[in-house]
Design an enzyme around this catalytic site. Structure first.
Site, PDB file in Angstrom:
ATOM      1  N   ASP A   1      -2.906  -0.471   6.365  1.00 16.10           N
ATOM      2  CA  ASP A   1      -3.747  -0.823   5.217  1.00 16.10           C
ATOM      3  C   ASP A   1      -3.275  -2.121   4.571  1.00 16.10           C
ATOM      4  O   ASP A   1      -4.090  -2.962   4.169  1.00 16.10           O
ATOM      5  CB  ASP A   1      -3.744   0.310   4.186  1.00 16.10           C
ATOM      6  CG  ASP A   1      -4.637   1.476   4.586  1.00 16.10           C
ATOM      7  OD1 ASP A   1      -5.256   1.418   5.660  1.00 16.10           O
ATOM      8  OD2 ASP A   1      -4.709   2.456   3.824  1.00 16.10           O
TER       9      ASP A   1
ATOM     10  N   HIS B   1      -5.378   4.545   6.097  1.00 18.94           N
ATOM     11  CA  HIS B   1      -4.631   5.568   5.346  1.00 18.94           C
ATOM     12  C   HIS B   1      -3.219   5.755   5.885  1.00 18.94           C
ATOM     13  O   HIS B   1      -2.572   6.752   5.573  1.00 18.94           O
ATOM     14  CB  HIS B   1      -5.382   6.905   5.268  1.00 18.94           C
ATOM     15  CG  HIS B   1      -6.800   6.754   4.805  1.00 18.94           C
ATOM     16  ND1 HIS B   1      -7.122   6.149   3.605  1.00 18.94           N
ATOM     17  CD2 HIS B   1      -7.978   7.090   5.382  1.00 18.94           C
ATOM     18  CE1 HIS B   1      -8.433   6.130   3.474  1.00 18.94           C
ATOM     19  NE2 HIS B   1      -8.979   6.692   4.534  1.00 18.94           N
TER      20      HIS B   1
ATOM     21  N   GLU C   1      -1.953  15.856   4.560  1.00 22.54           N
ATOM     22  CA  GLU C   1      -1.534  15.761   5.960  1.00 22.54           C
ATOM     23  C   GLU C   1      -2.700  15.291   6.836  1.00 22.54           C
ATOM     24  O   GLU C   1      -2.532  14.420   7.701  1.00 22.54           O
ATOM     25  CB  GLU C   1      -1.022  17.111   6.459  1.00 22.54           C
ATOM     26  CG  GLU C   1       0.363  17.482   5.963  1.00 22.54           C
ATOM     27  CD  GLU C   1       0.908  18.698   6.687  1.00 22.54           C
ATOM     28  OE1 GLU C   1       2.050  18.634   7.189  1.00 22.54           O
ATOM     29  OE2 GLU C   1       0.183  19.720   6.761  1.00 22.54           O
TER      30      GLU C   1
ATOM     31  N   ASP D   1       0.848  -1.190   0.000  1.00 22.18           N
ATOM     32  CA  ASP D   1       0.000   0.000   0.000  1.00 22.18           C
ATOM     33  C   ASP D   1       0.883   1.239   0.000  1.00 22.18           C
ATOM     34  O   ASP D   1       1.858   1.311   0.738  1.00 22.18           O
ATOM     35  CB  ASP D   1      -0.911   0.029   1.228  1.00 22.18           C
ATOM     36  CG  ASP D   1      -1.843   1.230   1.219  1.00 22.18           C
ATOM     37  OD1 ASP D   1      -2.869   1.162   0.525  1.00 22.18           O
ATOM     38  OD2 ASP D   1      -1.542   2.233   1.881  1.00 22.18           O
TER      39      ASP D   1
ATOM     40  N   GLU E   1       0.968   5.503   0.391  1.00 19.03           N
ATOM     41  CA  GLU E   1       0.382   6.815   0.639  1.00 19.03           C
ATOM     42  C   GLU E   1       1.159   7.785  -0.248  1.00 19.03           C
ATOM     43  O   GLU E   1       2.376   7.630  -0.438  1.00 19.03           O
ATOM     44  CB  GLU E   1       0.479   7.206   2.108  1.00 19.03           C
ATOM     45  CG  GLU E   1      -0.220   6.232   3.062  1.00 19.03           C
ATOM     46  CD  GLU E   1      -1.683   6.008   2.763  1.00 19.03           C
ATOM     47  OE1 GLU E   1      -2.343   6.936   2.235  1.00 19.03           O
ATOM     48  OE2 GLU E   1      -2.180   4.899   3.048  1.00 19.03           O
TER      49      GLU E   1
END
Length: 212
Positions: free
Chosen positions: A158, A153, A59, A13, A15
């Site tokens: 995740d 997240h 953020e 995953d 971000e």
């Protein structure tokens, strides 16, 4: 890769700074777990500095601040290490097209490649868990009452919950269709088969195996 089983792969995953590397977005965190024979055996997690500020929205959405990224290693260093972690394993992500784009973009920047194939737990869940109101990772985890400690997240959490979701779906196939050794390639087929034809696909596969 087709001979490999679906219960042995790397779940990943990302971000990111935004929705697409085509728009100049970069990865800011990678999280992954390795599943071997249905058990999580290793994990990988790292923040990475994309060389620019992230927006207040990102953020707030991820909990990853610019201050945290300021002390993180650069993307090329982290991604080179992550490519070594992946090896030639097959890969899984929830909404895999998103993560695959970022993986390929970040590896292209350092002239590295991955050797496995991708599949998507979101597409599989739409077919194997049709009763869920939503097929977002959070809703599926809630629907299946999967235990876990962490925050959605964030990449490692995740990835961990995607792994649990995936193993739960493999268990459903085993229980309902009596397929204990599920090929990765079969799960790729499930993910792109119309919902109404998935049961027939799995029944036919089971009959083929029984005839050998």
């Amino acid at each position: 890769m087709a001979h490999k089983l679906a219960n042995s792969l790397v779940v990943l995953d990302f971000e990111t700074t935004g929705l697409s590397p085509d728009n100049g977005d970069r990865a800011i965190e990678i999280g992954a777990v390795r599943i071997v024979d249905g058990e999580i055996t290793e994990q990988f997690q790292a923040l990475m500095n994309p060389g620019r500020q992230v927006s207040p929205f990102i953020e707030d959405y991820t909990g990853i601040t610019n201050a945290m990224l300021a002390d993180a290693r650069p993307c090329d260093e982290v991604m080179s290490e992550f490519c070594d972690f992946i090896g030639d394993d097959n890969l899984l992500a929830h909404n895999a097209s998103f993560d695959q784009k970022f993986l390929e973009h970040e590896l292209k920047l350092i002239n590295r490649h991955y050797g496995g194939e991708f599949t998507c737990s979101l597409l599989a869940a739409r077919r194997l868990i049709p009763e869920s109101d939503s097929h977002s990772l959070g809703n599926l985890v809630k629907h299946l009452e999967l235990a876990g400690e962490g925050d959605f997240h964030r990449a490692l959490f995740d990835a961990q919950m995607t792994a649990k979701l995936w193993l739960s779906m493999l268990n459903v196939i085993n229980e309902q269709f009596h397929i204990s050794s599920i090929p990765f390639s079969l799960m790729q087929q499930v993910s792109c088969t119309p919902k109404k034809q998935v049961a027939s696909l799995l029944q036919d596969y089971n009959l083929q195996q029984c005839s050998f």
